[in-house]
Every structure is written in structure tokens, then in C-alpha cells.
Write a protein that holds these residues in place. Sequence first.
Motif, PDB file in Angstrom:
ATOM      1  N   UNK A 673      -2.833   8.378  19.848  1.00 20.60           N
ATOM      2  CA  UNK A 673      -2.550   7.278  20.772  1.00 20.60           C
ATOM      3  C   UNK A 673      -3.736   6.345  20.951  1.00 20.60           C
ATOM      4  N   UNK A 674      -4.916   6.890  21.171  1.00 19.93           N
ATOM      5  CA  UNK A 674      -6.082   6.034  21.392  1.00 19.93           C
ATOM      6  C   UNK A 674      -6.364   5.198  20.145  1.00 19.93           C
ATOM      7  N   UNK A 675      -6.251   5.812  18.971  1.00 23.18           N
ATOM      8  CA  UNK A 675      -6.465   5.074  17.728  1.00 23.18           C
ATOM      9  C   UNK A 675      -5.434   3.973  17.556  1.00 23.18           C
ATOM     10  N   UNK A 676      -4.202   4.253  17.944  1.00 21.03           N
ATOM     11  CA  UNK A 676      -3.135   3.265  17.798  1.00 21.03           C
ATOM     12  C   UNK A 676      -3.398   2.041  18.659  1.00 21.03           C
ATOM     13  N   UNK A 677      -3.748   2.256  19.918  1.00 24.28           N
ATOM     14  CA  UNK A 677      -3.950   1.113  20.811  1.00 24.28           C
ATOM     15  C   UNK A 677      -5.204   0.345  20.421  1.00 24.28           C
ATOM     16  N   UNK A 678      -6.221   1.039  19.900  1.00 24.43           N
ATOM     17  CA  UNK A 678      -7.417   0.339  19.426  1.00 24.43           C
ATOM     18  C   UNK A 678      -7.090  -0.502  18.195  1.00 24.43           C
ATOM     19  N   UNK A 679      -6.253   0.037  17.296  1.00 24.12           N
ATOM     20  CA  UNK A 679      -5.867  -0.735  16.110  1.00 24.12           C
ATOM     21  C   UNK A 679      -5.048  -1.957  16.506  1.00 24.12           C
ATOM     22  N   UNK A 680      -4.128  -1.812  17.444  1.00 21.80           N
ATOM     23  CA  UNK A 680      -3.340  -2.953  17.922  1.00 21.80           C
ATOM     24  C   UNK A 680      -4.253  -4.041  18.468  1.00 21.80           C
ATOM     25  N   UNK A 681      -5.255  -3.638  19.183  1.00 20.36           N
ATOM     26  CA  UNK A 681      -6.173  -4.624  19.762  1.00 20.36           C
ATOM     27  C   UNK A 681      -7.036  -5.279  18.688  1.00 20.36           C
ATOM     28  N   UNK A 682      -7.519  -4.461  17.720  1.00 13.69           N
ATOM     29  CA  UNK A 682      -8.419  -5.009  16.706  1.00 13.69           C
ATOM     30  C   UNK A 682      -7.743  -6.077  15.861  1.00 13.69           C
ATOM     31  N   UNK A 683      -6.430  -6.002  15.714  1.00 18.71           N
ATOM     32  CA  UNK A 683      -5.702  -6.995  14.932  1.00 18.71           C
ATOM     33  C   UNK A 683      -5.068  -8.077  15.807  1.00 18.71           C
ATOM     34  N   UNK A 684      -5.388  -8.076  17.115  1.00 20.96           N
ATOM     35  CA  UNK A 684      -4.896  -9.117  17.997  1.00 20.96           C
ATOM     36  C   UNK A 684      -3.435  -8.996  18.377  1.00 20.96           C
ATOM     37  N   UNK A 685      -2.905  -7.776  18.328  1.00 21.45           N
ATOM     38  CA  UNK A 685      -1.473  -7.595  18.577  1.00 21.45           C
ATOM     39  C   UNK A 685      -1.146  -7.347  20.044  1.00 21.45           C
ATOM     40  N   UNK A 686      -2.097  -6.859  20.841  1.00 21.94           N
ATOM     41  CA  UNK A 686      -1.805  -6.637  22.258  1.00 21.94           C
ATOM     42  C   UNK A 686      -1.483  -7.951  22.949  1.00 21.94           C
ATOM     43  N   UNK A 687      -2.186  -9.001  22.570  1.00 23.64           N
ATOM     44  CA  UNK A 687      -1.958 -10.304  23.195  1.00 23.64           C
ATOM     45  C   UNK A 687      -0.577 -10.849  22.878  1.00 23.64           C
ATOM     46  N   UNK A 688       0.024 -10.417  21.760  1.00 22.18           N
ATOM     47  CA  UNK A 688       1.370 -10.888  21.428  1.00 22.18           C
ATOM     48  C   UNK A 688       2.416 -10.297  22.360  1.00 22.18           C
ATOM     49  N   UNK A 689       2.066  -9.185  23.024  1.00 20.74           N
ATOM     50  CA  UNK A 689       2.967  -8.601  24.032  1.00 20.74           C
ATOM     51  C   UNK A 689       2.802  -9.330  25.360  1.00 20.74           C
ATOM     52  N   UNK A 690       1.538  -9.565  25.739  1.00 19.48           N
ATOM     53  CA  UNK A 690       1.246 -10.362  26.946  1.00 19.48           C
ATOM     54  C   UNK A 690      -0.224 -10.775  26.883  1.00 19.48           C
ATOM     55  N   UNK A 691      -0.522 -12.037  27.213  1.00 19.97           N
ATOM     56  CA  UNK A 691      -1.917 -12.511  27.123  1.00 19.97           C
ATOM     57  C   UNK A 691      -2.884 -11.703  27.974  1.00 19.97           C
ATOM     58  N   UNK A 692      -2.393 -11.092  29.042  1.00 15.94           N
ATOM     59  CA  UNK A 692      -3.273 -10.341  29.931  1.00 15.94           C
ATOM     60  C   UNK A 692      -3.396  -8.871  29.560  1.00 15.94           C
ATOM     61  N   UNK A 693      -2.718  -8.477  28.480  1.00 12.37           N
ATOM     62  CA  UNK A 693      -2.821  -7.090  28.026  1.00 12.37           C
ATOM     63  C   UNK A 693      -4.046  -6.978  27.138  1.00 12.37           C
ATOM     64  N   UNK A 694      -5.109  -6.408  27.682  1.00  9.36           N
ATOM     65  CA  UNK A 694      -6.386  -6.361  26.987  1.00  9.36           C
ATOM     66  C   UNK A 694      -6.910  -4.932  26.956  1.00  9.36           C
ATOM     67  N   UNK A 695      -7.631  -4.655  25.899  1.00 10.82           N
ATOM     68  CA  UNK A 695      -8.202  -3.315  25.748  1.00 10.82           C
ATOM     69  C   UNK A 695      -9.507  -3.231  26.526  1.00 10.82           C
TER      70      UNK A 695
END
Length: 875
Positions: A673-695
Amino acid sequence: MELITTHVNTDFDGLAAMVAAMLLYPGAVAAFPGAQEKNVREFIQSPAWLFDMKKPKDIDLSSVTRLIVVDTRDASRLGPFAELAGKPGIDIHVFDHHPPRNGDICGSFELVDEAGCMSTRMVELLAERGVDIPSPAATVLALGIYEETGFFTFPNIGPRDFLAMAKLMERGANLNVVNSFLGREPSPEQIDLLNELLQSSTEMIVGGFVIRLARASRDRYIPDAAMVAHKFRDITECDAMFILLRMEDRIHIIGRSNVPEVNASDILSHFGGGGHSYAASASLDAFSLEETEERLAARIRQTVHPGKTAADVMTSPVKSIADGISMSEARDVFTRYGFNVMPVLRDDRFSGVISRDVVELALRHGFGDHAVHEFATTDPSAASSETPMSEVEAMMVERNRKFIPVVDDCRIVGAITRTDLLRVLYEGLIRRTRMNGEPQVDHAAAPRNLSVLMREKFPGNVYSLLRLCGDTAAEMGFSAYLVGGSVRDLLRNERNLDLDIVVEGHGIRFAEALAAKTGARVRGHERFNTAAVVMPDGFKLDVATSRTEYYESPAVLPTVEASSIKRDLYRRDFTINTLAVKLNTPEFGALHDFFGGSRDIKDRTIRILHNLSFVEDPTRVLRAIRFAERFGFRIGKHTANLIRAAARMNLFDRLSGSRLHDELMLLFREARLANAVKALNSYGLLASIHPELKLSPSLVELFERLEKVCEWHRLLYRKERLDEGTICLIAMVSGMKTADAAAAITRLNVPPGKAAIIRAALGQGRIALNRLKDTEPRNIYYALRGFRLEALVFAMAKTQDEEQRKAISHYITELRETVPLLSGKELLAMGFPPGPLYQEILRSLLDARLRGLVKTRYDETQYVRSRFGDRIARA
């Protein structure tokens, strides 16, 4: 009497098979039918030989009731025992590994396995029947395997030979004995013979294969001529070799082949010989060596056919362009399918080819309204399906062509590209380097046959079903392939029974034909020409027609059309998922790797197929992260750059929330899980869910704790299922403001029921942690009672207080299911009248149980009588 025998001029493989048969038939007598090879004779005269072997003169043929024949089915090679093979009333058992021939011995029991080594199959049989192999027998069987495989250097060896040898080592096989009888240096007369063979050798090229012929003559018989042949093969560079030795009054021919197209056994059968496709021999009355060599050369020319023809290599079916459409329309077709050259058809008949470059140039000059036939090349180089690949190679190189249409009777049946040609040339390179023992070439992408691996990894019924799939497809004129994850995982040495079959033909018709043979049920989907085949035992196959797809715009579902297996594989997400295994006989097990998937599996790399792959389907980004985490692979540098480019282009904004949600759920279920969320963030994908979703560091720590908690809950093996994907969404939005969290849930189009769980869990998790001030069981129970499991697990991961974590764990594992043992029925039997009193008693019992005041049913009964007994009297 039961008699065990083998072929004359017994080699170690035949001797070992006889020893194995002696273990299988303990009361049988073993006898040589005649002479043995020199090293076998020396071995059976040595102290290492501990078995009783008779001579033909010791056997009373009239007393034989059962004949057990090993390492041959040819009665003419049984010496004086040949008459038993045709004698009425004789029960015959046959163990052999040679190809079938007319006139072979037939038996009431036959074990015929065209494996490379009879000794290997006998070791397997002994293991299957639970027969112990004593050390002396293990040594003889090891001699058979080492000799027949050339110390594991011959091209016919496979994993089964290594496994059998490992078994023999466990049983005490003596390799010193093996080396002393097989590892000898050639004698001076053998070296002299080898030198004469090298001096006399000539080269002939038939069907593109290099075949060497050599001859020598000696007045007397020289033993171990096969060893001389092996040395000759090792020194010369060729696809096959045949040496002719005149010794005394006979000519001996020894053949060795490194390619299946040159079948040594088939060639030498013309001279009364036989053996295997890769190794065979013959012995005939003396003609002149020159005349025999001429006859042999003629037989080779008659027997050997071109290694590959255009039909073996071409891509089929092929997309084409009608000659009457405009050049502007042609550009759209090229863009849609991504081709650089396409055949042009007039009334469904081949009329030429046209390239993307020509189309673009015509448009640049303003000819967009003109018809394709005005600019097409109408006299292109073309091949027929029977054209040898050597001729196709010449066309491409000498005429600088990058696309060769394959045309039969003016109909386009396929096409060959430069990539196809390079693959054929590379296969030849791999074959030659393996043949010459050159280590410098990396064989990761070499053509392979996975049939042995399939037999090892798949259950017997599944392997047989795949065989049946191939036979069924062949009967219908189709080609069937096993594709996708099951093939990928075979190369990863793992079993995956989620089987997908792709058919070049008609998927639903194939599925219906397969179901008719197996009694299966078929659920077809006409729109996509796919089907699910459910076997009577519940096992399921997914069947699809080979197809290609194109995207009208980014991030939408594709339009699908029928196509070839190569184009079908090209539409997949990553190279590791583009592998296909042919199921049709005789190519069963052949691996088709058009895009380097096997190399990427070896290199543990996730690689995209083409640069617009993420543009066409951005969800592939999430799959790339998921596969990398699931298999412990890395995402290739170029693929990672394309992911970042897709994020910068905001392609994820075009994805529907449902598709994004579904891929996230799969990612969270398969990845750390931790690796997954870090990978999502490293490729800029968390922001595609919501701009305020930040690692943040705290969010990473939360996911690390959540992973441990989820693992802990899995190990409880409780019936209640925990939706770990939902827990991850809860954790992901837990640090956001309420409105932002709600917007993120809306963006993902989370199903209403799950969205309610997330909202409830966020609130309940915070409340639970605020209430847990006292870790007494009673206080834990009342603080957490009624909360959803998801809220409890989230709270357990959220808190950094070890006492709170223990309290929640205690509640989930024990307190949550705490209830009184007594029921209303038992209270009625005790004399209490029905009514509100029951609730009061049961609440009091629950409280007493939580306080540890009662533990058993008796305790509860006594507790109720002491606390509420006066209520009975009043009633």
C-alpha cells in the motif's frame, strides 16, 4: 519365463533400460540379443557391474511366455529373439522412445515416449510406480542419460533429463564410474579417423540449411565410431552432418542434426537405418563409398524442405485499402491502424501497395481528393505462401523493401515486414550459437517451446484440454493460442489457471465445437465474438477472436475489428502480457514473442508497446504500477517518462470516475500500500483525483501501518470479509477537508453504498479514538459498539497509541461478538414473565460478562437468580 532384452550393439541407454526393467519385473531374466558397444562390454566386465545378464545361448526360447523389449520396437534388431516377437501366445511389453516405423513390434502394454533418452523415461516410470532404485542401478541409469545426452550438451535434452539425473544422484549414482567409461579421450586411431573425415568433408546447402558429408575407410572395425561423429559435429559448423565409414565389409552411416527440418532418422530409413530426428544410424552391405555418398546426397535433397516459408512467418489477416478511396481517406486509415505500408485491393484482388510517406507527400501537393490507385505501386515485390524465406530475404535486401505482401491467386493472404525477417534471422543466429556452444549471445528472447513447462505447471486435465483446443482449432482450419497472464506466469515459473484462448478464425464457433467435444456450456458474446466455455467440472476458459482496436479519441473505449494474432497482441498493455503459445499440433507449445516480452520478464521490467499507449488508455498507468508492485518489477525509464507526460497532458481528467475507481481498487488489493500511494504521487496521479490530495510523510506512515493492520486481519481467517480497497480510499482522503474528501469520492464515482461506508468510517474512526480513554474490556466494548469493521480497522491504523491499537484489536477479535449465553427462552423457563424485564436482564448479563463476573451458562443462571430472583416472586 519373462525375458527382458534390447537391441543388438547395445549402448548404455539400452543397457540402463534393461536394468530398469529388471526392477519393474523382479522375476524376469535379462539377456543381450547379441554384441554390445565396446564401452558397454568393458563396463559389464568391470567390478561396477553387479547384475546378472544372460547370453542368447542361455535362453530356452520355448519357455518364454512374456517378452519385454526396451529401447527399440524393431524386431530386426533383436537378434535371435526376433522370432519371439511374431510367435503366437507370447505376451509382449514394449518400452521405447524412437519414432514409429512400419513393422514395429506391437504389445499388450506399450510405453512409447519420444523423449530424448530412454533412461530418463524409465527413471520417471520407476518413480511413478514407487519402485526404489538401488545405487548400482542408479549408476547404470546415469550412464544411459549421460551418453544419450552427450553429457547434457545435445540439442534433444530437456528439463526431464536433468530432473531424472537429480533423482539418480539422490539414489547414489557414482559419477566416477560414469566418467571412467564415458569421459575417455579418443584413441590414436580414432583421432586419425577424425582427421580423415575432416579432410574429406564437403558442404551442401539444401533448403537454406548447411549439411556436411564426410567419408573414411578402414580395413578393420573401429569401436565407438559414434564418439568420432560427436567430435566431428563439435568441430564443424553446420545444421546437420552425415559421416560414412567403410569398415571391414560394411558401410556405416551416422547422422546428426541440429534442426528439425533435417530429420536424420527419416533420411537414413532409406538405407534400412533409424533412430531419432536428431541422431540416427544405418549399416549396409558395402557399395563404393562414392556411390553411397551420391545416394545419401540425393536422399537429403529429396527429404529436406525449406526451413521456413512465407506462410510460416507472415502476419495474417492483413488490413488493406480499397484502391478507389481518396488519399485523404487513406491517411485516416493509416492513422487509425498505425501502419506504414498497406496492400491495395481492387474488387478484393491484390493490385499493389501504398505507403504512408506517399500518402503524406500527395496531400502536401494538394492531391487529397485523388484516388489511391493513382499513386499506388502496382508492381511491388510479392511472395506466395510457399515462397522460401531465403527468397523473401533476398527481395527485401536486394530491392530495399520493408513490406512484402503474400499473395495467392491474386488474393492477399498475409504480409511480411522487416521485423518479421529480422526475427527469422535472429532465430537462425540463436540456433547456430547454441549449436557451436558460443556463450556470448543472450538467448532471453530466443524462440522456445513451453510444452514441457506447461505439462509441469498445469494439472493433467488442463494440459489435455489445451491439447484438445489445438486439435479442435486445426480441424476447423483455425489457429488457437494460449495468451496473456498464464503464459507470462509460466515464464515466471508460477501456475496461473486463468486461461485465455485467442483464435485466428471465429471464436464463438470454436468455443461451440470445443463444447460439443467436452460437454461444456458456452456463453457467447456476438458483439465482440468472444465466449466463455464452462467445463462440466466448473473449470472455465475465455475464448476470443484475434482482433485489433483503435481509439477514436483519448481515454474512450476502443473500436474493435478482427485481425491477426500479432495485431491482437499489439493492442495489449505491456510487453510482458503480449506472449502467446501456439496450441495447434505439431507446433503445440511454441512461444510467439513479437514484442520482447520474455526478455522484459527476464529483466524484470514493465515496458509499454508504443508511445501513444497511455494516451489511448490512461488506466494503463495504474496497471503499470500494479504489475510492478505485484511482480517486484521496475517500470522502464521510457515508460515512466510517458506516464509523466500523460499526467502533464491531464489525460486522467478524461477518464470516467468508475474506470479510475476500479483500477485503484485492483492496485490497492495487489500492491504494497505505501509503495502504491508513493508511486501514484511520483507520477502526478493523486492530483488527478483531487488537487488537494497530496502525499505527506504522515500519509505514507498511515499506509505503512494500514498495510500491517490489513495483514493482521487476513491472518485472523474470519468469515467477515474486509474490503481493503475501501479502507485505502478511507485512508487516502482522511487528511482532507470534509468538502474536499466528498469531492474526491464523487470524482471516483464511488458506488453509493461504498461512499456511505467511507463517510461513516471517517466519522466513526475519529469518534472511536476519542472515546478510547479507558482500556477496560467493558469500556472498550461500549466505546466501539456499533461501528463498522472498516471504521475500526482504519482507526487501528490511524492511531499511534499502542494501547488504543491493542484495545481495538481486542474488540475485533473477542469483545465485538460478546453476547449473553442465556436467551429469552431460558429466562421464560426460569419463571420470568415476558416483557421489558428480559432486555434489562440481558443488558445486565452482558455487562457482567464484560466485567468478568460470569463466564459459563451456570454462572449466568446463578447471576440472574441472585439479581433478579425477587422479580419472579413478584410476578
